[in-house]
Design an enzyme around this catalytic site. Structure first.
Site, mmCIF file in Angstrom:
data_model
loop_
_atom_site.group_PDB
_atom_site.id
_atom_site.type_symbol
_atom_site.label_atom_id
_atom_site.label_comp_id
_atom_site.label_asym_id
_atom_site.label_seq_id
_atom_site.Cartn_x
_atom_site.Cartn_y
_atom_site.Cartn_z
ATOM 1 N N CYS A 1 -2.794 1.561 -20.897
ATOM 2 C CA CYS A 1 -2.645 2.185 -19.214
ATOM 3 C C CYS A 1 -1.953 1.777 -18.894
ATOM 4 C CB CYS A 1 -3.915 3.036 -18.793
ATOM 5 S SG CYS A 1 -4.720 1.783 -18.080
ATOM 6 N N HIS B 1 0.925 -1.461 0.160
ATOM 7 C CA HIS B 1 0.068 0.051 0.124
ATOM 8 C C HIS B 1 0.713 1.600 0.196
ATOM 9 C CE1 HIS B 1 -2.895 -2.571 2.249
ATOM 10 N NE2 HIS B 1 -3.190 -2.771 1.015
HETATM 11 C C1 PEP Z 1 -2.695 -2.393 -15.703
HETATM 12 O O1 PEP Z 1 -3.159 -3.605 -14.826
HETATM 13 O O2 PEP Z 1 -1.868 -1.976 -16.789
HETATM 14 C C2 PEP Z 1 -3.016 -1.029 -14.784
HETATM 15 C C3 PEP Z 1 -2.639 -0.174 -15.259
HETATM 16 O O3 PEP Z 1 -3.189 -1.568 -13.801
HETATM 17 P P1 PEP Z 1 -2.805 -1.609 -12.199
HETATM 18 O O4 PEP Z 1 -1.677 -0.973 -12.610
HETATM 19 O O5 PEP Z 1 -3.065 -0.380 -11.767
HETATM 20 O O6 PEP Z 1 -2.964 -3.314 -12.020
#
Ligand code: PEP
Ligand code: MG
Length: 748
Positions: free
Chosen positions: A679, A366
């Site tokens: 993303c 976290h």
């Molecule tokens: C991902 O998995 O690429 C993503 C953007 O989500 P997180 O990194 O928050 O799991």
């Protein structure tokens, strides 16, 4: 460093050592004197003190019995010899036949060939190694258990003396404690470089009274301190605050109470006092012993208890030395150094910090998520730094390499200042591109968005020139709270985010928890493979109440504005369909209750599992948009845990199989006319971003700091040429296109 202890200790050896501490002599003379006192007291031929010169080199610093020319000349690695074995195992080694012990290493310059018996005791301060105390004798003798016990106490006092600076001399191994430059290596958890001054989360306590002047009085002080400690814990358990703390924190407080009331603990501390230690030194010695015993355990429960013991021991020592509060003022440009820290405490420091260095922690913890959201460099797994750093020490944290320089010397500091100046210059150059589009040399425009997770990130929209927020991670509000946040508070938060975005699009991702992101107030379920377990949309669909509440808050927050929502970790069409229908159910209820509704709504899915790339056509048609979560998609595609450094780095986004998967997703979205974005972290790496664009991804979402860098390369790249290089590499059977693409883009 004389300390007046009165030296009425009934324990003769400790009394003589206490006298040595009080003598007005230099550090080397004090060490020499100690070896003489110990050798005399044990009636043995040799006593030597080896101190750690750096993390893996031991230096012979004083001896009575071995050749004096070897002092400060004999050095050995902690992996070598019997002395090294004592450090490695953090346990005494007692043998009557040293030359035949595994690992024995003969050091001719010391003249130790004459000695057969060997007893080595680790010198540890609060469980951290400082050196080894060795006694040897010519005739074959196994030292008695009583000798071993006595020397453990002596070693513990020697460790405290070293900490107090009692052995300061002109040799490097006798430098004043906490003054030498030290380089630590940890794990990168958040990129960037920061220079500043150490702020210890738990300020250091100095115990200067080591040996009991009057054991009876020390026992009394200990009992008084214990009852104050117990009183504090009981008060906490009875106070109304306890009703608001989450289950885990309550468990920790209960564990404190258990220790504070433990007869075993008290009697071990009293036994240490009876053997000659002061009350505070007795607590530290017990802490060191427990730490050494338990640190070897791989059991998570035991390791957590170890943290409890550390915390409660520190509290007790603070009471005993009269420094009850751990809080202290922040220095200028503070860099937080801690064993570990919870998300709430880290959020409380907030934006005042320049960087964070943790002795424990993990890339997925976290605290890491919070540090990432604060966009400050973070290095975790930095072994022993909290024992070495002092408040106010100069420190440079390099989150790109995982290197932490404590008290750097001038050339090292200069190298980092140059690096920081270069990064700043680069950022300035990129800032000039702010108002230009990310259009490639062959005329393809890529839309660049930013990832965010906190309201204070939103001003970066303006600064970076991002077109919108392609991913807004909503779990931080949940992670930082002690209970599920209230709907109205969340609605206000989402509304503030949209206000701050000033009309630019924000794609809110619904709660993505489970796996490494455990809410403090969520009941834990042990899962064999949490990353593949009950998380994200799976958890949301089985606990619909929280999902509905969050959707309601988003709808209210977006009143009269556009609302974009995406669901994380969708693995099959039905999950998306169900989540979407819950959204419209909630929207309908909001309409019935006459709440203001969003002006428009888009419902998308994050494509983070390979299965979704092969979902029915209807899925691609029904999703208003799709965002590839490359971090998860890569881990599931390659079966390589994203939090496991050993395997994570083996697989590259520029691997041809992964690029072919991206190509497939691009085609499916294109034929369904569904907007697609990417993303994951790779969107912010310029070469990967160019390759994703060459495969047909037209929207990339990344950390704001990466936007300039990515835009700069896209503007110089010919995407058609990149694509044909990728295709020809695939045809040739390459695994990764990286080497060829790097060469192609070298001159850009
Ligand atoms: C991902 O998995 O690429 C993503 C953007 O989500 P997180 O990194 O928050 O799991
Ligand atoms: Mg993800």
């Amino acid at each position: 460093m004389p300390v007046d202890t009165g030296a009425k200790n009934p324990h003769p050896l400790l009394t003589r050592i206490s006298d040595a501490l009080n003598k007005d002599i230099d550090g080397q003379a004090r060490l020499d004197l100690l070896t003489t006192i110990i050798a005399d007291s044990l009636e043995t031929d040799v006593c030597s003190i080896y101190l750690l010169r750096d993390s893996d080199t031991l230096e012979l610093c004083a001896t009575r019995g071995l050749k004096s020319q070897a002092v400060h000349k004999t050095r050995l690695r902690t992996s070598q010899g019997l002395v090294g074995r004592v450090i490695q195992q953090a346990a005494p080694l007692n043998t009557a036949d040293a030359p035949n012990e595994p690992g024995f290493r003969y050091m001719p310059e010391t003249g130790e060939e004459d000695y057969r018996s060997f007893l080595g005791i680790p010198i540890q301060h609060r469980g951290y190694s400082r050196g080894v105390l060795v006694v040897q004798s010519k005739f074959q003798r196994k030292f008695s258990d009583e000798d071993v016990e006595n020397l453990k106490f002596v070693a513990s006092v020697v460790a405290e003396m070293a900490e107090l600076g009692a052995f300061v001399g002109k040799e490097k191994a006798l430098a004043p404690p906490h003054t030498l430059p030290i380089q630590f290596h940890g794990t990168c958890a958040q990129e960037g470089v920061a220079s500043g001054n150490v702020h210890l989360h738990e300020g250091r306590v100095i115990v200067s009274n080591l040996v009991a002047e009057n054991p009876e009085a020390e026992r009394k002080r200990l009992r008084q301190a214990m009852s104050k400690l117990k009183g504090g814990v009981d008060e906490l358990l009875l106070s109304p605050i306890i009703d608001n703390v989450d289950g885990e924190s309550r468990e920790v407080i209960q564990a404190y109470r258990m220790f504070a009331n433990s007869r075993g603990w008290l009697s071990r501390l009293e036994a240490n006092i009876d053997r000659g230690l002061s009350a505070a030194a007795a607590v530290e010695m017990e802490q060191s012993e427990v730490r050494t015993r338990m640190a070897r355990s791989t059991d998570k429960y035991l390791r957590d208890r170890l943290d409890d013991i550390d915390a409660i021991s520190n509290k007790l020592v603070r009471i005993l030395v009269g420094q009850e509060s751990a809080s202290h003022e922040l220095p200028e440009n503070p860099i937080l150094v801690a064993k570990n820290i919870g998300p709430v405490e880290l959020l409380e420091y907030g934006r005042s910090l320049r960087g964070v260095v943790l002795e424990e922690g993990s890339v997925g913890s976290h605290a890491t998520i919070i540090a990432r959201s604060l966009a400050i460099p973070l290095v975790v797994n930095v072994s022993e730094i909290s024992a070495e750093a002092l408040d106010g020490d100069r420190i440079i944290v390099d989150g790109d390499t995982g290197i932490v320089n404590l008290r750097p010397d001038a050339p090292v500091a200069q190298a980092y200042y140059d690096k920081m100046a270069m990064l700043e210059k680069e950022q300035n150059k990129y800032r000039q591109l702010r108002n230009f589009p990310a259009t490639s040399k062959d005329g393809v425009t890529i839309s660049l968005h930013m990832n965010a997770g906190l309201l204070p990130h939103l001003p970066s929209l303006e600064i970076s020139g991002a077109e919108g927020v392609g991913l807004f991670r909503t779990e931080l509000q949940f992670l930082a709270a002690n209970t599920v946040p209230k709907r109205e508070r969340l609605a206000k938060h989402y509304s503030n985010v949209l206000d701050a975005a000033k009309g630019k699009r924000v794609a809110f991702r619904t709660l993505d928890i489970g796996s490494d992101k455990i809410l403090p107030y969520m009941k834990r379920h042990e899962e064999p493979n949490p990353a593949l377990g009950w998380r994200a949309i799976r958890l949301a669909l089985s606990r619909k109440g929280t999902l509905k509440m969050q959707l309601q808050a988003m709808i209210r927050g977006a009143a009269n504005r556009n609302l974009s929502i995406m669901f994380p970790l969708v693995a099959e069409f039905d999950e998306f369909r169900e989540a979407k229908s819950i959204f419209f159910e909630v929207l309908e209820r909001e309409r019935q209750y006459d709440h203001e509704l969003p002006a428009s709504v888009e419902i998308g899915a994050m494509l983070e599992t390979p299965s979704l790339a092969f979902a029915p056509d209807q899925f691609f048609k029904e999703a208003d948009f799709i965002s590839i979560g490359g971090n998860d998609l890569k881990q599931f595609f390659f079966a390589a845990d994203r939090e496991n450094e050993r395997v994570r780095r083996l697989y590259d986004a520029l691997n041809v199989s992964f690029l072919s998967l991206i190509e497939k997703i691009v085609e499916r979205c294109r034929s369904a006319n569904t907007p697609l974005s990417f993303c994951g972290e790779d969107a912010g790496l310029p070469i990967s971003a160019v390759c994703l664009a060459a495969m047909g991804v037209r929207t990339l979402s990344m950390r704001p700091a990466s936007i300039g860098r990515v835009k700069n390369l896209i503007r110089k790249a010919d995407l058609a040429a990149v694509r044909s290089t990728i295709d020809s590499e695939r045809a040739k059977g390459a695994s990764s296109v990286r080497p060829r693409i790097e060469r192609l883009l070298e001159d850009c």
